[in-house]
Design a protein around this motif. Structure first.
Motif, short mmCIF file in Angstrom:
data_model
loop_
_atom_site.label_atom_id
_atom_site.label_comp_id
_atom_site.label_asym_id
_atom_site.label_seq_id
_atom_site.Cartn_x
_atom_site.Cartn_y
_atom_site.Cartn_z
N ALA A 1 0.84 -1.21 0.00
CA ALA A 1 0.00 0.00 0.00
C ALA A 1 0.87 1.25 0.00
CB ALA A 1 -0.93 0.00 1.20
N SER A 2 1.95 1.23 0.76
CA SER A 2 2.85 2.37 0.80
C SER A 2 3.43 2.66 -0.58
CB SER A 2 3.98 2.10 1.80
OG SER A 2 4.93 3.13 1.78
N TRP A 3 3.90 1.63 -1.25
CA TRP A 3 4.47 1.83 -2.60
C TRP A 3 3.39 2.25 -3.59
CZ3 TRP A 3 9.14 2.85 -3.96
CH2 TRP A 3 10.19 2.47 -3.13
N LEU A 4 2.20 1.69 -3.49
CA LEU A 4 1.11 2.06 -4.38
C LEU A 4 0.79 3.55 -4.25
CD1 LEU A 4 -1.14 1.23 -6.38
CD2 LEU A 4 -2.57 0.77 -4.38
N PHE A 5 0.69 4.04 -3.01
CA PHE A 5 0.40 5.46 -2.79
C PHE A 5 1.54 6.34 -3.27
CE2 PHE A 5 -2.96 3.85 -0.07
CZ PHE A 5 -4.00 4.68 -0.45
N ALA B 1 9.34 30.82 7.10
CA ALA B 1 8.21 29.88 7.08
C ALA B 1 8.59 28.60 6.34
CB ALA B 1 7.02 30.55 6.40
N PRO B 2 7.95 27.46 6.71
CA PRO B 2 8.21 26.21 6.03
C PRO B 2 7.83 26.31 4.55
CG PRO B 2 6.93 25.85 8.02
CD PRO B 2 7.01 27.32 7.81
N THR B 3 8.56 25.57 3.74
CA THR B 3 8.27 25.48 2.32
C THR B 3 7.85 24.06 2.01
OG1 THR B 3 10.57 24.98 1.80
CG2 THR B 3 9.91 27.30 1.69
N VAL B 4 7.08 23.89 0.94
CA VAL B 4 6.67 22.55 0.52
C VAL B 4 7.40 22.21 -0.75
CG1 VAL B 4 4.74 21.12 -0.20
CG2 VAL B 4 4.42 22.83 1.59
N GLN B 5 8.01 21.03 -0.77
CA GLN B 5 8.78 20.60 -1.92
C GLN B 5 8.22 19.26 -2.40
OE1 GLN B 5 12.32 20.14 0.48
NE2 GLN B 5 13.25 21.85 -0.62
N ASN B 6 8.26 19.03 -3.70
CA ASN B 6 7.96 17.69 -4.22
C ASN B 6 9.18 16.83 -4.03
OD1 ASN B 6 5.35 18.20 -5.15
ND2 ASN B 6 6.14 19.14 -7.01
N SER B 7 8.97 15.61 -3.58
CA SER B 7 10.12 14.72 -3.42
C SER B 7 10.07 13.61 -4.43
CB SER B 7 10.18 14.15 -2.01
OG SER B 7 8.99 13.49 -1.68
N ILE C 1 3.43 5.72 -5.81
CA ILE C 1 3.35 5.73 -7.27
C ILE C 1 2.16 6.56 -7.74
CG2 ILE C 1 2.90 4.29 -9.31
CD1 ILE C 1 4.49 2.05 -7.78
N LEU C 2 1.00 6.35 -7.13
CA LEU C 2 -0.21 7.04 -7.57
C LEU C 2 -0.25 8.51 -7.18
CD1 LEU C 2 -2.90 4.31 -6.86
CD2 LEU C 2 -1.89 4.94 -9.06
N PHE C 3 0.28 8.83 -6.02
CA PHE C 3 0.24 10.20 -5.52
C PHE C 3 1.66 10.63 -5.20
CE2 PHE C 3 -3.57 7.96 -4.07
CZ PHE C 3 -4.55 8.72 -4.70
#
Length: 184
Positions: free
Chosen positions: A157-161, A178-184, A163-165
């Protein structure tokens, strides 16, 4: 004295452990014993809040049987309301009872979280961290108390999420603003 009913030495914080539970009569007794032993070994004043989410087994009786050996509060839902509502109600009560500087910990009641980690987590709080999260997905961590099938389902489930999200990670800018949001 804190609102949880503990002496208030200036350097010591009281701990409140919130346990959401649904049909956990088999697991709760050993878990509560482990919590009591871990807190005694660490000399940490504590209280346990168990939210019984409409269990149809002997969960409430198991909790009541520990009342004379440890500080424990039972909250009962008359019907199963789900994990979210159970955690919400446990945290709500814990925050109402907590004094300034007290620490709140949530754990699963199925013995998949080790109470032995709580002193290390409290140490991180004492070092100035506001939030400490123990994760079975961190490098060097172990999964305890789960069947092989449940471990495989969790990893799958962890890997599926992932991949999907696309997973988002929250970091702090180098300027310390302030905190920043980054795509990982």
């Amino acid at each position: 004295m804190t609102q949880l009913g503990f002496e208030e030495p200036s350097r010591r914080k009281a701990l409140c452990i919130v346990l959401p539970a649904y049909n956990e009569e088999r697991n709760l007794g050993p878990l509560l014993d482990s919590i009591r032993d871990a807190m005694a070994d660490a000399a940490v004043p504590y209280r346990v809040i168990v939210v019984d989410d409409g269990s149809v087994d002997q969960t409430a009786e198991t909790i009541a049987s520990r009342g004379s050996t440890m500080p424990i509060v039972l909250v009962r839902h008359l019907k199963n309301e789900g994990l979210g509502a159970t955690i919400r109600d446990g945290l709500r009560l814990a925050t109402e009872l907590a004094g300034e500087g007290d620490v709140i910990v949530t754990m699963d009641a199925d013995q998949t979280h080790s109470p032995g980690l709580i002193p290390r987590m409290l140490q991180a709080i004492h070092e100035g961290h506001d939030v400490v999260i123990a994760s079975r997905y961190r490098s060097g961590s172990r999964v305890c108390g789960l069947s092989t099938l449940r471990i495989l389902a969790s990893v799958g489930a962890s890997w599926l999420f992932r991949i999907l999200f696309r997973q988002l990670a929250c970091g702090t800018s180098h300027a310390g603003t302030a905190p920043t949001v980054q795509n990982s």
